[in-house]
Design an enzyme around this catalytic site. Structure first.
Site, PDB file in Angstrom:
ATOM      1  N   ASP A  63       0.811  -1.214   0.000  1.00 52.27           N
ATOM      2  CA  ASP A  63       0.000   0.000   0.000  1.00 52.27           C
ATOM      3  C   ASP A  63       0.843   1.262   0.000  1.00 52.27           C
ATOM      4  O   ASP A  63       2.056   1.231   0.202  1.00 52.27           O
ATOM      5  CB  ASP A  63      -0.970   0.011   1.198  1.00 52.27           C
ATOM      6  CG  ASP A  63      -0.355  -0.611   2.453  1.00 52.27           C
ATOM      7  OD1 ASP A  63       0.883  -0.538   2.598  1.00 52.27           O
ATOM      8  OD2 ASP A  63      -1.099  -1.163   3.275  1.00 52.27           O
ATOM      9  N   ASN A 132      -7.386  -3.189  14.284  1.00 52.38           N
ATOM     10  CA  ASN A 132      -8.765  -3.564  13.940  1.00 52.38           C
ATOM     11  C   ASN A 132      -8.823  -4.806  13.047  1.00 52.38           C
ATOM     12  O   ASN A 132      -9.882  -5.141  12.525  1.00 52.38           O
ATOM     13  CB  ASN A 132      -9.492  -2.384  13.267  1.00 52.38           C
ATOM     14  CG  ASN A 132      -8.853  -2.000  11.937  1.00 52.38           C
ATOM     15  OD1 ASN A 132      -7.892  -2.629  11.491  1.00 52.38           O
ATOM     16  ND2 ASN A 132      -9.383  -0.962  11.305  1.00 52.38           N
ATOM     17  N   HIS A 134      -7.128  -5.217  10.159  1.00 50.03           N
ATOM     18  CA  HIS A 134      -6.914  -5.020   8.723  1.00 50.03           C
ATOM     19  C   HIS A 134      -5.600  -5.659   8.288  1.00 50.03           C
ATOM     20  O   HIS A 134      -4.666  -5.798   9.067  1.00 50.03           O
ATOM     21  CB  HIS A 134      -6.996  -3.536   8.321  1.00 50.03           C
ATOM     22  CG  HIS A 134      -5.855  -2.679   8.759  1.00 50.03           C
ATOM     23  ND1 HIS A 134      -6.022  -1.355   9.129  1.00 50.03           N
ATOM     24  CD2 HIS A 134      -4.519  -2.904   8.884  1.00 50.03           C
ATOM     25  CE1 HIS A 134      -4.852  -0.826   9.439  1.00 50.03           C
ATOM     26  NE2 HIS A 134      -3.925  -1.744   9.299  1.00 50.03           N
ATOM     27  N   GLU A 139      -9.737  -2.520   5.213  1.00 52.06           N
ATOM     28  CA  GLU A 139     -10.352  -2.225   6.499  1.00 52.06           C
ATOM     29  C   GLU A 139     -11.595  -3.098   6.728  1.00 52.06           C
ATOM     30  O   GLU A 139     -12.198  -3.583   5.767  1.00 52.06           O
ATOM     31  CB  GLU A 139     -10.760  -0.746   6.547  1.00 52.06           C
ATOM     32  CG  GLU A 139      -9.598   0.242   6.388  1.00 52.06           C
ATOM     33  CD  GLU A 139      -8.734   0.375   7.642  1.00 52.06           C
ATOM     34  OE1 GLU A 139      -8.693  -0.542   8.476  1.00 52.06           O
ATOM     35  OE2 GLU A 139      -8.075   1.425   7.766  1.00 52.06           O
TER      36      GLU A 139
HETATM   37  C1  F6R Z   1       1.467  -1.692   6.067  1.00 55.14           C
HETATM   38  C2  F6R Z   1       0.140  -2.297   6.114  1.00 55.14           C
HETATM   39  C3  F6R Z   1      -0.649  -2.352   7.373  1.00 55.14           C
HETATM   40  C4  F6R Z   1       0.189  -2.601   8.615  1.00 55.14           C
HETATM   41  C5  F6R Z   1      -0.691  -2.603   9.866  1.00 55.14           C
HETATM   42  C6  F6R Z   1       0.109  -2.816  11.123  1.00 55.14           C
HETATM   43  O1  F6R Z   1       2.020  -1.760   4.766  1.00 55.14           O
HETATM   44  O2  F6R Z   1      -0.342  -2.719   5.107  1.00 55.14           O
HETATM   45  O3  F6R Z   1      -1.613  -3.370   7.266  1.00 55.14           O
HETATM   46  O4  F6R Z   1       0.869  -3.828   8.486  1.00 55.14           O
HETATM   47  O5  F6R Z   1      -1.371  -1.392   9.954  1.00 55.14           O
HETATM   48  O6  F6R Z   1       0.917  -1.709  11.333  1.00 55.14           O
HETATM   49  P1  F6R Z   1       2.039  -1.716  12.466  1.00 55.14           P
HETATM   50  O7  F6R Z   1       3.016  -2.774  12.080  1.00 55.14           O
HETATM   51  O8  F6R Z   1       2.665  -0.340  12.395  1.00 55.14           O
HETATM   52  O9  F6R Z   1       1.349  -2.000  13.747  1.00 55.14           O
END
Ligand code: F6R
Length: 233
Positions: A63, A132, A134, A139
């Site tokens: 992303d 959450n 995702h 989401e």
């Molecule tokens: C990042 C992504 C997100 C993160 C998720 C966890 O490229 O796609 O899904 O992996 O938000 O983020 P952290 O590791 O910062 O807790």
């Protein structure tokens, strides 16, 4: 599904790096799907330390924030250069991150999906998981997003990611995210989860019903998932 529970973040990072290293050694021209955020940072440090040969590797990132230029320090392209690409012998032209400045996001998303297909799909997809549930920026909602798409970030994601910005108001409200089809079609998946705050959500994702209200639960349907996790803090 293989679940490796470790003592702490350092061990989680080491175990995750071993899995990626094994993939690179076994198939030096692998297509790696990569994630940003805090979960994989330690793993990237380990991979750099291991001095692996990335010269034939291609990467596709999950992303990018919509509206951020690649040079912006908060962009995921910048993150990847800083944490991995500038530190290994990868060819930058074979590292793909959605273009956060695309004038036509729909076209950019369709091209991103086409590129992944042309590359022959993803050999190993690295994932983190949001508080959450995702994965990527898919989401929770009433249906599973299929292809790469422009997503409006959940309030809880904006709040969680505010730690990387000066203030919550600076966090972009939208992102381009790979869809769940590309993720679930990866030949192997490595999910890295660290932190007490995520323990219950991970438990539900791995053992509860498969539901779009908890996108990570979809991983139950994949035949080759390794989860490396630690909940000590
Ligand atoms: C990042 C992504 C997100 C993160 C998720 C966890 O490229 O796609 O899904 O992996 O938000 O983020 P952290 O590791 O910062 O807790």
């Amino acid at each position: 599904m293989r679940v490796i529970k470790t003592e702490n973040y350092e061990e989680t990072s080491r175990r995750a790096a071993e899995i990626v290293a094994e993939q690179i050694r076994r198939k030096p021209d692998s297509v790696l799907g990569l994630a940003t955020g805090s979960s994989p940072v330690g793993m990237y440090d380990e991979l750099v330390r291991m001095e692996l040969d990335f010269s034939a590797i291609t990467t596709v990132n999950l992303d990018e924030y919509y509206g951020l230029a690649p040079e912006n320090e908060q962009s995921y392209r910048y993150f990847m250069n800083q944490h991995l690409f500038d530190r290994v012998n990868i060819h930058k032209e074979r590292t793909y991150v959605p273009n956060g400045l695309a004038a036509d996001p729909e076209k950019e998303c369709a091209e991103y999906d086409r590129r992944i297909e042309e590359l022959g799909g993803i050999d190993l997809q690295v994932l983190g998981m949001g508080l959450n549930g995702h994965i990527g920026f898919n989401e929770p909602g009433d249906s599973f997003p299929v292809g790469t798409h422009l997503v409006t970030l959940a309030d809880s994601t904006i709040a969680a990611n505010a730690r990387f910005f000066n203030s919550e108001s600076e966090v972009p409200r939208q992102a381009l995210s790979m869809g769940l089809k590309q993720i679930i079609c990866a030949r192997k998946i490595l999910l890295i989860v660290h932190g007490k705050a995520k323990e219950e959500t991970l438990n539900k994702a791995l053992n509860g019903p498969v539901t779009p209200h908890l996108p990570a639960s979809l991983l139950q349907l994949h035949p080759d998932v390794t989860v490396v996790c630690s909940f000590n803090e």
